[in-house]
Write a protein that holds these residues in place. Structure first.
Motif, PDB file in Angstrom:
ATOM      1  N   GLY A  99       7.930  -4.674  -4.431  1.00  0.00           N
ATOM      2  CA  GLY A  99       8.323  -4.137  -3.128  1.00  0.00           C
ATOM      3  C   GLY A  99       7.254  -3.230  -2.548  1.00  0.00           C
ATOM      4  N   LEU A 100       6.733  -2.309  -3.360  1.00  0.00           N
ATOM      5  CA  LEU A 100       5.668  -1.409  -2.892  1.00  0.00           C
ATOM      6  C   LEU A 100       4.408  -2.196  -2.529  1.00  0.00           C
ATOM      7  CD1 LEU A 100       6.048   1.542  -5.434  1.00  0.00           C
ATOM      8  CD2 LEU A 100       6.624   1.575  -3.009  1.00  0.00           C
ATOM      9  N   ASN A 101       4.092  -3.169  -3.357  1.00  0.00           N
ATOM     10  CA  ASN A 101       2.904  -3.986  -3.090  1.00  0.00           C
ATOM     11  C   ASN A 101       3.041  -4.734  -1.761  1.00  0.00           C
ATOM     12  OD1 ASN A 101       0.310  -4.866  -4.318  1.00  0.00           O
ATOM     13  ND2 ASN A 101       1.233  -6.907  -4.092  1.00  0.00           N
ATOM     14  N   ALA A 102       4.247  -5.241  -1.479  1.00  0.00           N
ATOM     15  CA  ALA A 102       4.488  -5.948  -0.221  1.00  0.00           C
ATOM     16  C   ALA A 102       4.351  -5.000   0.974  1.00  0.00           C
ATOM     17  CB  ALA A 102       5.875  -6.585  -0.239  1.00  0.00           C
ATOM     18  N   LEU A 103       4.844  -3.775   0.828  1.00  0.00           N
ATOM     19  CA  LEU A 103       4.725  -2.800   1.907  1.00  0.00           C
ATOM     20  C   LEU A 103       3.265  -2.479   2.200  1.00  0.00           C
ATOM     21  CD1 LEU A 103       7.620  -0.331   0.982  1.00  0.00           C
ATOM     22  CD2 LEU A 103       7.556  -1.925   2.916  1.00  0.00           C
ATOM     23  N   ILE A 104       2.473  -2.260   1.151  1.00  0.00           N
ATOM     24  CA  ILE A 104       1.051  -1.953   1.349  1.00  0.00           C
ATOM     25  C   ILE A 104       0.337  -3.140   1.960  1.00  0.00           C
ATOM     26  CG2 ILE A 104      -1.103  -1.413   0.141  1.00  0.00           C
ATOM     27  CD1 ILE A 104       0.542   0.158  -1.879  1.00  0.00           C
ATOM     28  N   ALA A 105       0.670  -4.352   1.504  1.00  0.00           N
ATOM     29  CA  ALA A 105       0.035  -5.559   2.035  1.00  0.00           C
ATOM     30  C   ALA A 105       0.340  -5.762   3.516  1.00  0.00           C
ATOM     31  CB  ALA A 105       0.491  -6.773   1.232  1.00  0.00           C
ATOM     32  N   ASN A 106       1.466  -5.237   3.973  1.00  0.00           N
ATOM     33  CA  ASN A 106       1.848  -5.375   5.381  1.00  0.00           C
ATOM     34  C   ASN A 106       1.478  -4.154   6.216  1.00  0.00           C
ATOM     35  OD1 ASN A 106       3.600  -7.989   5.867  1.00  0.00           O
ATOM     36  ND2 ASN A 106       4.144  -7.215   3.837  1.00  0.00           N
ATOM     37  N   GLY A 107       0.610  -3.308   5.676  1.00  0.00           N
ATOM     38  CA  GLY A 107       0.063  -2.211   6.455  1.00  0.00           C
ATOM     39  C   GLY A 107       0.845  -0.926   6.398  1.00  0.00           C
ATOM     40  N   TYR A 108       1.861  -0.852   5.585  1.00  0.00           N
ATOM     41  CA  TYR A 108       2.618   0.386   5.447  1.00  0.00           C
ATOM     42  C   TYR A 108       1.974   1.285   4.380  1.00  0.00           C
ATOM     43  CZ  TYR A 108       6.258  -2.071   8.037  1.00  0.00           C
ATOM     44  OH  TYR A 108       6.958  -2.760   8.997  1.00  0.00           O
ATOM     45  N   MET A 109       2.172   2.592   4.513  1.00  0.00           N
ATOM     46  CA  MET A 109       1.719   3.596   3.533  1.00  0.00           C
ATOM     47  C   MET A 109       0.212   3.510   3.267  1.00  0.00           C
ATOM     48  SD  MET A 109       4.877   3.487   0.762  1.00  0.00           S
ATOM     49  CE  MET A 109       4.445   1.850   0.199  1.00  0.00           C
ATOM     50  N   GLU A 110      -0.558   3.120   4.287  1.00  0.00           N
ATOM     51  CA  GLU A 110      -2.007   2.980   4.101  1.00  0.00           C
ATOM     52  C   GLU A 110      -2.687   4.329   3.880  1.00  0.00           C
ATOM     53  OE1 GLU A 110      -3.514   0.892   7.442  1.00  0.00           O
ATOM     54  OE2 GLU A 110      -2.904  -1.087   6.668  1.00  0.00           O
ATOM     55  N   ASP A 111      -2.099   5.398   4.431  1.00  0.00           N
ATOM     56  CA  ASP A 111      -2.714   6.716   4.268  1.00  0.00           C
ATOM     57  C   ASP A 111      -2.629   7.206   2.823  1.00  0.00           C
ATOM     58  OD1 ASP A 111       0.006   6.741   4.570  1.00  0.00           O
ATOM     59  OD2 ASP A 111       0.081   8.781   5.401  1.00  0.00           O
ATOM     60  N   MET A 112      -1.698   6.660   2.020  1.00  0.00           N
ATOM     61  CA  MET A 112      -1.574   7.028   0.606  1.00  0.00           C
ATOM     62  C   MET A 112      -1.678   5.785  -0.278  1.00  0.00           C
ATOM     63  SD  MET A 112       1.440   9.905   0.641  1.00  0.00           S
ATOM     64  CE  MET A 112       1.192  10.218  -1.111  1.00  0.00           C
ATOM     65  N   ALA A 113      -2.499   4.846   0.172  1.00  0.00           N
ATOM     66  CA  ALA A 113      -2.619   3.569  -0.536  1.00  0.00           C
ATOM     67  C   ALA A 113      -3.131   3.761  -1.960  1.00  0.00           C
ATOM     68  CB  ALA A 113      -3.544   2.633   0.233  1.00  0.00           C
ATOM     69  N   ARG A 114      -4.045   4.710  -2.164  1.00  0.00           N
ATOM     70  CA  ARG A 114      -4.588   4.934  -3.515  1.00  0.00           C
ATOM     71  C   ARG A 114      -3.497   5.404  -4.471  1.00  0.00           C
ATOM     72  NH1 ARG A 114      -9.686   8.962  -5.039  1.00  0.00           N
ATOM     73  NH2 ARG A 114      -9.810   8.391  -7.256  1.00  0.00           N
ATOM     74  N   PHE A 115      -2.664   6.311  -4.012  1.00  0.00           N
ATOM     75  CA  PHE A 115      -1.569   6.809  -4.847  1.00  0.00           C
ATOM     76  C   PHE A 115      -0.607   5.685  -5.194  1.00  0.00           C
ATOM     77  CE2 PHE A 115       2.823   8.278  -5.073  1.00  0.00           C
ATOM     78  CZ  PHE A 115       2.763   9.245  -6.062  1.00  0.00           C
ATOM     79  N   TRP A 116      -0.213   4.910  -4.191  1.00  0.00           N
ATOM     80  CA  TRP A 116       0.771   3.858  -4.433  1.00  0.00           C
ATOM     81  C   TRP A 116       0.184   2.699  -5.239  1.00  0.00           C
ATOM     82  CZ3 TRP A 116       5.391   5.353  -4.243  1.00  0.00           C
ATOM     83  CH2 TRP A 116       5.819   6.292  -3.309  1.00  0.00           C
ATOM     84  N   ASN A 117      -1.103   2.445  -5.099  1.00  0.00           N
ATOM     85  CA  ASN A 117      -1.731   1.416  -5.935  1.00  0.00           C
ATOM     86  C   ASN A 117      -1.701   1.826  -7.406  1.00  0.00           C
ATOM     87  OD1 ASN A 117      -2.406  -0.472  -3.956  1.00  0.00           O
ATOM     88  ND2 ASN A 117      -4.321   0.580  -3.436  1.00  0.00           N
ATOM     89  N   ARG A 118      -1.927   3.116  -7.646  1.00  0.00           N
ATOM     90  CA  ARG A 118      -1.850   3.607  -9.021  1.00  0.00           C
ATOM     91  C   ARG A 118      -0.412   3.541  -9.534  1.00  0.00           C
ATOM     92  NH1 ARG A 118      -3.611   8.535  -8.239  1.00  0.00           N
ATOM     93  NH2 ARG A 118      -5.755   7.836  -8.036  1.00  0.00           N
ATOM     94  N   PHE A 119       0.539   3.830  -8.673  1.00  0.00           N
ATOM     95  CA  PHE A 119       1.947   3.738  -9.033  1.00  0.00           C
ATOM     96  C   PHE A 119       2.306   2.299  -9.398  1.00  0.00           C
ATOM     97  CE2 PHE A 119       6.467   3.506  -8.544  1.00  0.00           C
ATOM     98  CZ  PHE A 119       6.956   4.768  -8.805  1.00  0.00           C
ATOM     99  N   ILE A 120       1.867   1.349  -8.602  1.00  0.00           N
ATOM    100  CA  ILE A 120       2.123  -0.068  -8.878  1.00  0.00           C
ATOM    101  C   ILE A 120       1.483  -0.483 -10.189  1.00  0.00           C
ATOM    102  CG2 ILE A 120       1.665  -2.420  -8.060  1.00  0.00           C
ATOM    103  CD1 ILE A 120       1.811  -1.239  -5.186  1.00  0.00           C
ATOM    104  N   PHE A 121       0.286   0.039 -10.456  1.00  0.00           N
ATOM    105  CA  PHE A 121      -0.406  -0.288 -11.708  1.00  0.00           C
ATOM    106  C   PHE A 121       0.434   0.106 -12.916  1.00  0.00           C
ATOM    107  CE2 PHE A 121      -2.932   1.369 -15.231  1.00  0.00           C
ATOM    108  CZ  PHE A 121      -3.700   0.268 -15.559  1.00  0.00           C
ATOM    109  N   TYR A 122       0.951   1.324 -12.935  1.00  0.00           N
ATOM    110  CA  TYR A 122       1.742   1.782 -14.085  1.00  0.00           C
ATOM    111  C   TYR A 122       3.089   1.069 -14.157  1.00  0.00           C
ATOM    112  CZ  TYR A 122      -1.577   5.450 -15.198  1.00  0.00           C
ATOM    113  OH  TYR A 122      -2.710   6.126 -15.586  1.00  0.00           O
ATOM    114  N   ALA A 123       3.658   0.703 -13.012  1.00  0.00           N
ATOM    115  CA  ALA A 123       4.914  -0.054 -13.024  1.00  0.00           C
ATOM    116  C   ALA A 123       4.704  -1.407 -13.689  1.00  0.00           C
ATOM    117  CB  ALA A 123       5.437  -0.226 -11.602  1.00  0.00           C
TER     118      ALA A 123
END
Length: 272
Positions: A99-123
């Motif tokens: 879900g988070l990956n889909a949001l980032i791919a669609n341009g959401y949460m781009e200002d904190m993309a690094r944080f959420w990418n790390r979150f997705i990695f650990y998930a």
């Protein structure tokens, strides 16, 4: 190169991302067991002394270490229910990560993309850790191994027969026993701190006594050394006196011999 930015990322991962990912994983257990019906469910967050407990949530002091889910008994147990329970944390983390990956791919949460990418990695890391069947270092199977055994053999076949999900009642007993040990250790430490002045005074008295004994031993050694010195001097004086007496005796013997020789010569020079 590891810099300050990497240090900040490490702190965020250790104290925010990983605890949240683990909490979401344990929520997978919680949601499915509430649906299936279990007795005494509990979700424990962290380790160490308990800070607060409300409902089925138990919050500990060191929240970032790990979390776990426990229950005492499932209603109408079956292999299908256990497969659903052990698959739940895998599915939950996968849904959140996708879900988070889909949001980032669609341009959401781009200002904190690094944080959420790390979150997705650990998930996804925990999805991989749970899903691939393996025996862990404590001899227990992971979730994937239990699902595999239940599907193939209809039961667990690993040699470790302990429950993968602990009993809430047993965990509470273990917690009370551990807290009692900690309290006893703290009381012992406080008693040692209170006894420290008396102990320090006793140690000071012993040190003073030992110091006096050391002074006495030193004085005794000095007296003994002085006596040995005087004894050596007396022996030397006695040896010198003996040498002097021997010299006098030798001179006397020489004088007597000389007189005898002289008397013999005079007797030899007289006419018959």
């Amino acid at each position: 190169m590891f810099g300050l930015a990497d240090l900040g990322a490490l702190v965020i991962s250790a104290f925010i991302i990983m605890p949240v990912v683990i909490f979401i994983r344990e929520c997978g257990y919680l949601l499915i067991t509430l649906f299936l019906g279990v007795r005494n469910p509990r979700l424990t967050v962290g380790a160490g002394p308990r800070l607060i407990q409300f409902g089925i949530f138990d919050i500990r002091k060191y929240y970032h270490l790990y979390s776990w889910f426990s229950f005492d008994k499932i209603r109408n147990p079956s292999n299908a229910k256990y497969i659903m329970i052990y698959a739940a944390p895998i599915i939950t983390n996968m849904i959140v990560a996708l879900g988070l990956n889909a949001l980032i791919a669609n341009g959401y949460m781009e200002d904190m993309a690094r944080f959420w990418n790390r979150f997705i990695f650990y998930a996804f890391f925990y999805v991989l850790f749970d899903a691939i069947p393996m025996i862990m270092n404590n001899g227990k199977p992971n979730n994937g191994m239990i699902i595999y055994e239940l599907l193939r053999y209809g039961k667990r076949v690993d040699y470790n027969r302990d429950n993968l999900i602990p009993s809430t009642e047993q965990m509470e007993e273990d917690y009370d026993r551990e807290m009692k040990k900690i309290e006893e250790a703290e009381e012992k430490l406080e008693q040692e701190v209170e006894d420290a002045p008396d102990q320090a005074a006793a140690e000071k008295h012993v040190i003073k006594k030992l110091s006096k004994m050391s002074e006495k031993r030193t004085a005794a050694r000095e007296v003994k050394a002085e006596a040995e010195k005087m004894e050596d001097e007396a022996e030397q004086e006695e040896e010198e006196l003996d040498k002097t007496d021997q010299g006098k005796n030798q001179d006397r013997h020489e004088d007597e011999d000389h007189k005898e020789n002289k008397a013999s010569d005079e007797d030899a020079g007289r006419p018959n």
